[in-house]
Design a protein around this motif. Structure first.
Motif, short mmCIF file in Angstrom:
data_model
loop_
_atom_site.label_atom_id
_atom_site.label_comp_id
_atom_site.label_asym_id
_atom_site.label_seq_id
_atom_site.Cartn_x
_atom_site.Cartn_y
_atom_site.Cartn_z
N VAL A 27 0.84 -1.20 0.00
CA VAL A 27 0.00 0.00 0.00
C VAL A 27 0.87 1.25 0.00
N GLN A 28 1.97 1.22 0.74
CA GLN A 28 2.86 2.38 0.81
C GLN A 28 3.50 2.68 -0.54
N THR A 29 3.73 1.65 -1.36
CA THR A 29 4.32 1.88 -2.68
C THR A 29 3.36 2.61 -3.61
N ALA A 30 2.06 2.55 -3.31
CA ALA A 30 1.04 3.18 -4.16
C ALA A 30 0.68 4.59 -3.70
N HIS A 31 1.37 5.10 -2.70
CA HIS A 31 1.13 6.48 -2.25
C HIS A 31 1.55 7.44 -3.38
N PRO A 32 0.79 8.50 -3.67
CA PRO A 32 -0.31 9.06 -2.88
C PRO A 32 -1.70 8.58 -3.28
N ARG A 33 -1.80 7.65 -4.24
CA ARG A 33 -3.13 7.17 -4.62
C ARG A 33 -3.78 6.41 -3.46
N LEU A 34 -3.00 5.59 -2.77
CA LEU A 34 -3.49 4.83 -1.62
C LEU A 34 -2.78 5.33 -0.37
N GLU A 35 -3.49 5.25 0.74
CA GLU A 35 -2.90 5.66 2.02
C GLU A 35 -3.33 4.66 3.09
N LEU A 36 -2.37 4.23 3.89
CA LEU A 36 -2.65 3.26 4.94
C LEU A 36 -3.43 3.93 6.07
N ALA A 37 -4.63 3.39 6.35
CA ALA A 37 -5.50 3.97 7.39
C ALA A 37 -5.38 3.23 8.71
N GLY A 38 -4.82 2.02 8.68
CA GLY A 38 -4.69 1.25 9.91
C GLY A 38 -4.41 -0.20 9.62
#
Length: 226
Positions: A27-38
């Motif tokens: 998920v972190q590799t897809a930042h800023p499209r995805l962001e880890l919420a928890g």
């Protein structure tokens, strides 16, 4: 490549630590499209976290670390987020049951990381992540359930229960007044897991509390041990 939007898709992970470690970095590799919420190790832990924060857009649930689809039903009932399941199982019936229980799709663990990222994006957009053969099977099952419901709605509700949920009902139908801790010990599960089972059972049977469950179990013969 994923498109970049002003507001990242908030992704909440529910998986055992080793799997969660890999998913978190993906998920972190897809930042800023995805962001880890928890991140949570179980549905029970996830629900506690979600009570204290804004609801995520997508929950990625590793079903292999949970007790069947019951935990998915609980998660679906308690959060507004769209749920995407990952699993190592190739059992088509399990995949179908996951979608019928409320998930937006299933990604097999043999798929590439890019496929999972794409699935998260599509699910966020409201699309189901299932193949054509699964679509046909699920449609047929929904049609069958609708017909069965018209004939005997209570029998159809009972058919949705998992074996573990049936065992829980049988145990709790033996005494309407005993504390939950007693039944948790009898079933060899934690009180958190027991509460999750009960939430799922109440949702499936349309019940409000333990007294309703006690009466329902005796009326429909669910008090007998499996």
């Amino acid at each position: 490549m994923l498109n970049v939007h002003a507001h990242p898709i908030q992704v909440h992970l529910v998986a055992l630590p080793l799997t969660a470690w890999g998913l978190e970095r993906l998920v972190q590799t897809a930042h800023p499209r995805l962001e880890l919420a928890g991140v949570a190790a179980s549905v029970a832990e996830s629900l506690l976290l979600l009570e204290r924060q804004a609801p995520p857009d997508v929950v990625v649930l590793d079903l292999d670390g949970e007790d069947g689809t019951g935990s998915l039903v609980v998660l679906h009932a308690r959060t507004r987020a769209k749920v995407l399941v990952v699993s190592g199982s190739r059992d088509a019936a399990l995949h179908d049951s996951v979608v019928l229980a409320g998930a937006f799709g299933v990604v097999h663990k043999s798929e590439s990381p890019a496929i999972l990222l794409k699935a998260i994006e599509k699910v966020h957009e409201g699309e189901l992540w299932i193949d054509r053969s699964a679509t046909s099977r699920i449609f047929m099952e929904l049609t069958r359930q609708k017909a069965a419901h018209a004939k005997d709605p209570e029998k159809q509700k009972i058919a949705m229960l998992t074996v573990r949920e049936r065992q829980t009902i049988s145990a709790m139908a033996s005494d309407a007044a005993a504390p939950g801790k007693v039944f948790a010990e009898r079933l060899n599960i934690s009180e958190h897991t027991l509460r999750n089972h009960l939430t799922s059972i109440y949702s499936k049977l349309g019940l409000a509390n333990r007294l309703d469950l006690y009466a329902y179990a005796h009326k429909h013969g669910l008090n007998e041990a499996l």
